[in-house]
Scaffold this active site. Structure first.
Site, PDB file in Angstrom:
ATOM      1  N   SER A   1       0.807  -1.218   0.000  1.00 43.21           N
ATOM      2  CA  SER A   1       0.000   0.000   0.000  1.00 43.21           C
ATOM      3  C   SER A   1       0.846   1.277   0.000  1.00 43.21           C
ATOM      4  O   SER A   1       1.608   1.515  -0.928  1.00 43.21           O
ATOM      5  CB  SER A   1      -0.935  -0.059   1.208  1.00 43.21           C
ATOM      6  OG  SER A   1      -1.818   1.005   1.209  1.00 43.21           O
TER       7      SER A   1
ATOM      8  N   ASP B   1      -3.001   6.338  -3.094  1.00 45.70           N
ATOM      9  CA  ASP B   1      -1.830   5.691  -2.486  1.00 45.70           C
ATOM     10  C   ASP B   1      -1.287   4.606  -3.422  1.00 45.70           C
ATOM     11  O   ASP B   1      -1.789   4.412  -4.528  1.00 45.70           O
ATOM     12  CB  ASP B   1      -2.157   5.144  -1.080  1.00 45.70           C
ATOM     13  CG  ASP B   1      -3.087   3.947  -1.122  1.00 45.70           C
ATOM     14  OD1 ASP B   1      -3.810   3.791  -2.112  1.00 45.70           O
ATOM     15  OD2 ASP B   1      -3.083   3.150  -0.163  1.00 45.70           O
TER      16      ASP B   1
ATOM     17  N   ASP C   1      -6.204   2.311  -3.171  1.00 44.94           N
ATOM     18  CA  ASP C   1      -7.462   2.115  -2.458  1.00 44.94           C
ATOM     19  C   ASP C   1      -7.795   3.298  -1.545  1.00 44.94           C
ATOM     20  O   ASP C   1      -8.729   3.230  -0.758  1.00 44.94           O
ATOM     21  CB  ASP C   1      -7.505   0.778  -1.690  1.00 44.94           C
ATOM     22  CG  ASP C   1      -6.433   0.660  -0.641  1.00 44.94           C
ATOM     23  OD1 ASP C   1      -5.604   1.576  -0.523  1.00 44.94           O
ATOM     24  OD2 ASP C   1      -6.416  -0.367   0.059  1.00 44.94           O
TER      25      ASP C   1
ATOM     26  N   GLU D   1     -12.586   6.528   6.103  1.00 42.40           N
ATOM     27  CA  GLU D   1     -11.607   6.957   7.102  1.00 42.40           C
ATOM     28  C   GLU D   1     -11.094   8.322   6.641  1.00 42.40           C
ATOM     29  O   GLU D   1     -11.102   8.617   5.439  1.00 42.40           O
ATOM     30  CB  GLU D   1     -10.446   5.967   7.173  1.00 42.40           C
ATOM     31  CG  GLU D   1     -10.849   4.625   7.732  1.00 42.40           C
ATOM     32  CD  GLU D   1      -9.644   3.708   7.961  1.00 42.40           C
ATOM     33  OE1 GLU D   1      -9.546   3.149   9.054  1.00 42.40           O
ATOM     34  OE2 GLU D   1      -8.816   3.555   7.056  1.00 42.40           O
ATOM     35  N   ALA D   2     -10.625   9.122   7.607  1.00 40.00           N
ATOM     36  CA  ALA D   2     -10.129  10.449   7.245  1.00 40.00           C
ATOM     37  C   ALA D   2      -8.985  10.342   6.231  1.00 40.00           C
ATOM     38  O   ALA D   2      -8.783  11.236   5.407  1.00 40.00           O
ATOM     39  CB  ALA D   2      -9.663  11.181   8.499  1.00 40.00           C
ATOM     40  N   ASN D   3      -8.254   9.228   6.249  1.00 39.94           N
ATOM     41  CA  ASN D   3      -7.126   9.066   5.323  1.00 39.94           C
ATOM     42  C   ASN D   3      -7.551   8.794   3.879  1.00 39.94           C
ATOM     43  O   ASN D   3      -6.707   8.584   3.017  1.00 39.94           O
ATOM     44  CB  ASN D   3      -6.168   7.983   5.823  1.00 39.94           C
ATOM     45  CG  ASN D   3      -6.821   6.602   5.897  1.00 39.94           C
ATOM     46  OD1 ASN D   3      -7.812   6.337   5.228  1.00 39.94           O
ATOM     47  ND2 ASN D   3      -6.269   5.727   6.723  1.00 39.94           N
TER      48      ASN D   3
ATOM     49  N   ARG E   1      -3.970   5.381  20.646  1.00 37.90           N
ATOM     50  CA  ARG E   1      -4.224   3.976  20.289  1.00 37.90           C
ATOM     51  C   ARG E   1      -2.932   3.347  19.778  1.00 37.90           C
ATOM     52  O   ARG E   1      -2.095   4.045  19.182  1.00 37.90           O
ATOM     53  CB  ARG E   1      -5.326   3.851  19.236  1.00 37.90           C
ATOM     54  CG  ARG E   1      -5.070   4.610  17.964  1.00 37.90           C
ATOM     55  CD  ARG E   1      -6.136   4.352  16.898  1.00 37.90           C
ATOM     56  NE  ARG E   1      -5.932   3.075  16.220  1.00 37.90           N
ATOM     57  CZ  ARG E   1      -5.125   2.915  15.166  1.00 37.90           C
ATOM     58  NH1 ARG E   1      -4.429   3.912  14.675  1.00 37.90           N
ATOM     59  NH2 ARG E   1      -5.001   1.733  14.618  1.00 37.90           N
ATOM     60  N   PRO E   2      -2.765   2.040  20.030  1.00 36.83           N
ATOM     61  CA  PRO E   2      -1.581   1.393  19.462  1.00 36.83           C
ATOM     62  C   PRO E   2      -1.787   1.229  17.961  1.00 36.83           C
ATOM     63  O   PRO E   2      -2.882   0.864  17.531  1.00 36.83           O
ATOM     64  CB  PRO E   2      -1.553   0.018  20.158  1.00 36.83           C
ATOM     65  CG  PRO E   2      -2.951  -0.235  20.624  1.00 36.83           C
ATOM     66  CD  PRO E   2      -3.633   1.097  20.773  1.00 36.83           C
TER      67      PRO E   2
ATOM     68  N   THR F   1      -0.093  -1.165  12.321  1.00 38.15           N
ATOM     69  CA  THR F   1       0.853  -1.427  11.232  1.00 38.15           C
ATOM     70  C   THR F   1       2.301  -1.029  11.555  1.00 38.15           C
ATOM     71  O   THR F   1       3.207  -1.360  10.816  1.00 38.15           O
ATOM     72  CB  THR F   1       0.429  -0.650   9.964  1.00 38.15           C
ATOM     73  OG1 THR F   1       0.454   0.747  10.279  1.00 38.15           O
ATOM     74  CG2 THR F   1      -0.952  -1.036   9.497  1.00 38.15           C
TER      75      THR F   1
HETATM   76  C1  16G Z   1      -4.425  -0.233   7.438  1.00 36.10           C
HETATM   77  C2  16G Z   1      -5.903  -0.202   7.176  1.00 36.10           C
HETATM   78  C3  16G Z   1      -6.389   1.230   7.138  1.00 36.10           C
HETATM   79  C4  16G Z   1      -6.044   1.935   8.418  1.00 36.10           C
HETATM   80  C5  16G Z   1      -4.574   1.801   8.727  1.00 36.10           C
HETATM   81  C6  16G Z   1      -4.283   2.273  10.128  1.00 36.10           C
HETATM   82  C7  16G Z   1      -7.185  -1.714   5.776  1.00 36.10           C
HETATM   83  C8  16G Z   1      -7.339  -2.320   4.419  1.00 36.10           C
HETATM   84  N1  16G Z   1      -6.184  -0.839   5.901  1.00 36.10           N
HETATM   85  O1  16G Z   1      -3.709   0.363   6.404  1.00 36.10           O
HETATM   86  O2  16G Z   1      -7.778   1.206   6.942  1.00 36.10           O
HETATM   87  O3  16G Z   1      -6.371   3.286   8.358  1.00 36.10           O
HETATM   88  O4  16G Z   1      -4.189   0.428   8.656  1.00 36.10           O
HETATM   89  O5  16G Z   1      -2.958   2.076  10.431  1.00 36.10           O
HETATM   90  O6  16G Z   1      -7.916  -2.014   6.686  1.00 36.10           O
HETATM   91  P1  16G Z   1      -2.418   2.177  11.926  1.00 36.10           P
HETATM   92  O7  16G Z   1      -3.114   1.094  12.724  1.00 36.10           O
HETATM   93  O8  16G Z   1      -0.957   1.972  11.806  1.00 36.10           O
HETATM   94  O9  16G Z   1      -2.768   3.535  12.404  1.00 36.10           O
HETATM   95 MG    MG Z   2      -3.691   1.257   0.230  1.00 36.34          MG
END
Ligand code: 16G
Ligand code: MG
Length: 605
Positions: free
Chosen positions: A124, A338, A342, A432-434, A555-556, A559
């Site tokens: 992504s 991105d 998506d 999502e805001a993103n 929040r933790p 990713t």
């Molecule tokens: C992933 C999620 C996205 C979310 C992001 C948050 C999917 C397909 N993608 O990219 O929706 O905004 O994680 O990341 O669900 P974070 O937990 O590191 O903040």
């Molecule tokens: Mg993506």
């Protein structure tokens, strides 16, 4: 049972004419021979196959181990977890993960009575050296949560334990291993993706499954293929051409001959993040015959690296335009997607040269408002709802509740949570805001709109029907979302100034805080309240109460190995101070590592 192994799409070949690929195909052949020669250890032989689509056959799980040992040995013992975005990491450690996900997708397809399962190879918005993989379930949703832990266990066992682990999955889930299966695989345009795709395909072959390779496609395209196949093409044709055709036909019909309207101008700058979205947008342009004039920047040709100083994540987080922006008039509409297309966000510069962002919240409110109008104009009895996460700007939520008067709910971060909640409405808009989001329509909503359109006395119902066609309901789709935004702006006669004037965003800031173990943070109430470590929420509340229109949460990350802090308040200065205070609280109460956060105003001291 037939074993089909189609070669990757010609586009991929042109781009990656690598010998390794041929060598690996040869390696697979050798291993297939081995498949039939090795003495069975864990062989599943069913004398009679119930399914019409399969023949009597035996699956020798030793092959899975043989492939793994010879071609996809596990190189790292670090524990990895199937998270919101599947598995992600440095590409050089992912071969064994990909092979195992090919195995798992085949098992999942058999578990779901032979329905197509998708495997998307992408990282992504991550930097170029990373890659990743996620599975797509039959209706286009993310992999069911209970199988996330099965996936996690499967990638973490040693090569020696692999055969046993696969046998366990088969037994625990009562899978008919001789039944038919089909796995659809797609990849983004990272240079290591073809190698990893080969590993997935070999995982499928090791279990005598069927695989269809789509080559380089966006994540939402792969979701579309899976749903199209599983609905017997009711959703569309499961081909690249079928995808373009569905969206472009709807878009052109909606645009009719009216390419410009009121303040709406027919020009758009499209930042492709040097990813697959750029490539597919160029295909759209060829087929759209100028119904939308798009200039694609960061096309991924030449030096540009995927997501480097460009793309939706960069533009949203850095709040600045991507690299390679041409000189344009103030208020020119621009959008960024991105790396796997998506997500999409819009932006522009005003006449003072200031950068202005129109993020996922803006798209959600634009879309929800427009659909609400259509529901009213067509006098349909349909429930429309909007789903957001805690990251949604407070001003957008106020606007939705007070102006649009649309019910709004808040769920934890991650598309699967939003998608799931949106399904509770006849028309569920989620973003999502993103910039990650779409709209889902219930069967009842679709048939109600179709009936109204057939009745003939409501021209708006015909428009509504085409709008449904334009939306890729399977998952957030940057290109489909962009075409939807363009359609709405055109119909309303709006430019970006009109769009942004609907409400004023509260200033907001995000911080990443490194801690010893991010899992010491536990949250509830859609991540808006922190329940662990004890006392942290009380301190957050105290800090927030000192700021007008203040709001903050922690929040933790799912990713990255960090804790995320979000803060918003009435002024930029207040927002920066609030974010700083909360960041310090996390460092003190949740095991922060590294130097204490410095307030930006004191950074020079
Ligand atoms: C992933 C999620 C996205 C979310 C992001 C948050 C999917 C397909 N993608 O990219 O929706 O905004 O994680 O990341 O669900 P974070 O937990 O590191 O903040
Ligand atoms: Mg993506």
């Amino acid at each position: 049972m037939k074993i089909t192994f189609k070669t990757a799409a010609s586009e991929t070949r042109k781009l990656f004419p690598d010998r390794l690929y041929i060598f690996r195909s040869f390696g697979s052949l050798l291993l297939l021979l081995l498949f039939f020669l090795v003495p069975p250890r864990l062989a599943f032989v069913l004398p009679k196959c119930e399914s019409k689509n399969c023949e009597n056959m035996s699956i020798n799980l030793r092959t899975v181990y043989a492939f793994a040992r010879e071609m996809y040995p596990k190189l790292s013992t670090e524990h990895i977890q199937y998270g919101t975005a599947g598995f992600r990491g440095k590409a050089e450690f992912l071969d064994s993960v990909m092979f195992r996900m090919g195995v798992l997708a085949t098992l999942r397809s058999r578990f779901r009575s032979g329905a197509a399962i998708g495997v998307m190879i992408t990282a992504s918005h991550n930097p170029e050296p990373d890659n990743g993989v996620k599975l797509v379930d039959p209706k286009g949703e993310m992999l069911e949560a209970s199988w996330e832990s099965i996936a996690t266990d499967l990638v973490n066992v040693s090569d020696q334990e692999l055969e046993q682990q696969v046998a366990k999955i088969i037994k625990d889930n009562n899978i008919d291993i001789t039944s038919s299966s089909i796995v659809y695989v797609g990849m983004d345009n990272r240079y290591h993706s073809p190698r990893l795709l080969k590993a997935v395909a070999d995982g499928v072959i090791a279990l005598k499954g069927n695989v269809r390779e789509y080559g380089i496609v966006t994540t939402p395209m792969l979701h579309y293929f899976v749903v199209s196949a599983n609905t017997k093409e009711a959703y569309g044709k499961p081909t690249e051409e079928g995808y373009y055709d569905k969206l472009i036909t709807a878009f052109k019909t909606l645009r009719n001959d009216q390419l410009e309207n009121g303040n709406y101008k027919n020009n758009l700058i499209f930042d492709g993040a040097n990813g697959v979205g750029a490539r597919k947008m160029l295909q759209f342009i060829k087929r759209m015959q100028n119904s939308l004039q798009v200039t694609v920047i960061n096309q991924g040709i030449g030096q540009g690296k995927i997501n480097e100083d460009c793309g939706a994540d960069y533009v949203k987080v850095q709040q600045r335009p991507p690299k390679s922006m041409p000189e344009v008039e103030p208020y020119t509409r621009c959008c960024s997607v991105d790396g796997d297309a998506d997500r999409v966000v819009y932006f522009f510069s005003n006449d003072k040269g200031e950068f202005q962002l129109l993020d996922g919240d803006r798209i959600a409110t634009l879309v929800a408002g427009y659909l609400m109008d259509l529901v009213k104009k067509c006098q349909l009895d349909l429930r429309l709802g909007l789903v957001q996460t805690a990251y949604a700007n407070g001003a957008s939520t106020d606007y939705i509740v007070n102006e649009l008067k649309v019910p709004v709910s808040c769920v934890p971060t991650g598309v699967k949570h939003l998608h799931h909640k949106a399904l509770e409405y006849d028309i569920g808009v989620y973003f999502e805001a993103n910039g990650h989001g779409t709209v889902v329509f219930s069967d009842h909503a679709k048939s109600t709109v179709a009936e109204a359109a057939k009745a003939g006395d409501k021209p708006d119902a015909k428009i509504f029907l085409k709008i449904i066609d334009l939306i890729n309901e399977t998952v957030g789709d940057a290109i489909s979302d962009m075409l939807l935004v363009e359609t709405i702006l055109n119909h309303k006669g709006w430019d970006v100034k009109d769009w942004i004037s609907t409400y004023t965003d509260l200033p907001n800031q995000q911080l990443k805080i490194k801690v010893q173990d991010r899992n010491v943070i536990a949250t509830t109430d859609a991540e808006r309240v922190c329940v662990k470590p004890e006392g942290l929420q009380i301190e957050i509340n105290k800090a927030v109460s000192n700021y007008k229109r203040g709001r903050a949460f922690v929040r933790p990350s799912g990713t990255e190995d960090v804790v995320r802090v979000y803060a918003e308040a009435n002024t930029k200065e207040d927002t920066v101070s609030l974010a700083h205070e909360i960041g310090i609280l996390v460092q003190r109460l949740a095991g922060g590592v590294g130097p204490e956060l410095v307030h930006p105003n004191n950074a020079h001291l």
